[in-house]
Design a protein around this motif. Sequence first.
Motif, PDB file in Angstrom:
ATOM      1  N   ASP A  57     -17.866 -92.474 -82.902  1.00 12.80           N
ATOM      2  CA  ASP A  57     -16.953 -92.285 -84.034  1.00 12.80           C
ATOM      3  C   ASP A  57     -15.539 -92.783 -83.809  1.00 12.80           C
ATOM      4  O   ASP A  57     -14.674 -92.594 -84.669  1.00 12.80           O
ATOM      5  N   ALA A  58     -15.258 -93.388 -82.654  1.00 13.15           N
ATOM      6  CA  ALA A  58     -13.886 -93.803 -82.373  1.00 13.15           C
ATOM      7  C   ALA A  58     -13.861 -94.988 -81.432  1.00 13.15           C
ATOM      8  O   ALA A  58     -14.808 -95.221 -80.668  1.00 13.15           O
ATOM      9  N   PHE A  59     -12.762 -95.717 -81.481  1.00 11.34           N
ATOM     10  CA  PHE A  59     -12.528 -96.748 -80.468  1.00 11.34           C
ATOM     11  C   PHE A  59     -12.199 -96.065 -79.147  1.00 11.34           C
ATOM     12  O   PHE A  59     -12.878 -96.247 -78.151  1.00 11.34           O
ATOM     13  N   CYS A  60     -11.154 -95.248 -79.153  1.00 13.97           N
ATOM     14  CA  CYS A  60     -10.781 -94.515 -77.937  1.00 13.97           C
ATOM     15  C   CYS A  60      -9.701 -93.502 -78.283  1.00 13.97           C
ATOM     16  O   CYS A  60      -8.668 -93.861 -78.858  1.00 13.97           O
ATOM     17  N   ALA A  61      -9.925 -92.250 -77.928  1.00 10.69           N
ATOM     18  CA  ALA A  61      -8.982 -91.177 -78.254  1.00 10.69           C
ATOM     19  C   ALA A  61      -7.889 -91.008 -77.210  1.00 10.69           C
ATOM     20  O   ALA A  61      -7.124 -90.042 -77.269  1.00 10.69           O
ATOM     21  N   GLY A  62      -7.785 -91.932 -76.249  1.00  7.51           N
ATOM     22  CA  GLY A  62      -6.739 -91.843 -75.242  1.00  7.51           C
ATOM     23  C   GLY A  62      -7.225 -91.231 -73.954  1.00  7.51           C
ATOM     24  O   GLY A  62      -8.437 -91.122 -73.704  1.00  7.51           O
ATOM     25  N   LEU A  63      -6.298 -90.814 -73.124  1.00  7.76           N
ATOM     26  CA  LEU A  63      -6.637 -90.281 -71.809  1.00  7.76           C
ATOM     27  C   LEU A  63      -7.280 -88.905 -71.925  1.00  7.76           C
ATOM     28  O   LEU A  63      -6.826 -88.058 -72.700  1.00  7.76           O
ATOM     29  N   ASP A  64      -8.324 -88.682 -71.148  1.00  9.85           N
ATOM     30  CA  ASP A  64      -8.973 -87.373 -71.071  1.00  9.85           C
ATOM     31  C   ASP A  64      -8.198 -86.534 -70.055  1.00  9.85           C
ATOM     32  O   ASP A  64      -8.537 -86.471 -68.876  1.00  9.85           O
ATOM     33  N   PHE A  65      -7.114 -85.891 -70.534  1.00 12.44           N
ATOM     34  CA  PHE A  65      -6.234 -85.150 -69.632  1.00 12.44           C
ATOM     35  C   PHE A  65      -6.982 -84.061 -68.884  1.00 12.44           C
ATOM     36  O   PHE A  65      -6.756 -83.847 -67.679  1.00 12.44           O
ATOM     37  N   ALA A  66      -7.864 -83.342 -69.564  1.00 19.49           N
ATOM     38  CA  ALA A  66      -8.570 -82.218 -68.936  1.00 19.49           C
ATOM     39  C   ALA A  66      -9.349 -82.665 -67.719  1.00 19.49           C
ATOM     40  O   ALA A  66      -9.431 -81.950 -66.717  1.00 19.49           O
ATOM     41  N   THR A  67      -9.918 -83.864 -67.789  1.00 19.32           N
ATOM     42  CA  THR A  67     -10.701 -84.379 -66.672  1.00 19.32           C
ATOM     43  C   THR A  67      -9.821 -85.029 -65.618  1.00 19.32           C
ATOM     44  O   THR A  67      -9.946 -84.749 -64.420  1.00 19.32           O
ATOM     45  N   VAL A  68      -8.904 -85.870 -66.055  1.00 23.69           N
ATOM     46  CA  VAL A  68      -8.102 -86.642 -65.112  1.00 23.69           C
ATOM     47  C   VAL A  68      -7.174 -85.745 -64.291  1.00 23.69           C
ATOM     48  O   VAL A  68      -7.015 -85.941 -63.080  1.00 23.69           O
ATOM     49  N   MET A  69      -6.576 -84.726 -64.920  1.00 25.80           N
ATOM     50  CA  MET A  69      -5.612 -83.899 -64.207  1.00 25.80           C
ATOM     51  C   MET A  69      -6.248 -82.995 -63.158  1.00 25.80           C
ATOM     52  O   MET A  69      -5.548 -82.413 -62.328  1.00 25.80           O
TER      53      MET A  69
END
Length: 264
Positions: A57-69
């Motif tokens: 449903d999307a190109f990209c919603a940006g950084l996955d903060f919950a995972t990356v942090m």
Amino acid sequence: MSLVTCQVENGIAQVRLNRPDKLNALTLPLLAELRSVARELRRDKTLRAVVIAGEGDAFCAGLDFATVMKNPAGIAKAFVPSPFTGTNLFQEAPWSLRRIPVPVIAAVHGHCLGGGIQIALAADFRFATPDATISVLEGKWGLIPDMSGVQALKELVGIDQAKRLTMTAEMVSGKEAKDLGLVTELDADPVAAATAFAERLAEKSPDALAAGKRLFNESWDASPRRTFAKERMEQLPLLFAENTKILRSALAKKVPPVFGPRRR
């Protein structure tokens, strides 16, 4: 499961961000895969064009903060720039699209936010749905764009608009983004439109396409003198290139050209 998929058919690579359940939000492994895919495509001299889009449903919603942090050591490592490219992982993942010596077209639908818009901006062209949601979203979280987006914004919009998008993190539609100069073309089916455009480009000399991409990318902010020198350096080899001879012959015979591999 691959976080970035790639299929090549008739010289056109279809690249997809592949975390549809997370709106293709970016993780460190996804960024690394995107960089690797771009490097592989860069070496393929039969390649004619690239279409990059997002699954679901999307190109990209940006950084996955919950995972990356959750991975501070990984973040620290990803921030270290390569001495060869001058980019870190966050920057090189999008900018590696600029290093592919063929036209790259981003097909944008749904959310295209933060790191997502920076990936799209690294492409040579952007086809988007009129209702796509686009934002330099980092400002919402007290951050700045740091995935090559500043360089791309400098090339596409005036400094006031670049500051406004960065400082406000406002959401704009695909139509509004086109009015700003962020989007090349609007279409209800951007993947189909981008692919059709890629097919048109594939009819041209691959050496001329590569030279044109290098010429603009390497001289956009250069002085006239340097730009003229770059023009000469690119044009002279093209005059005697095998694919140029093939094109001249095909035009004389009024038949479609059958090009060989790209020269470089």
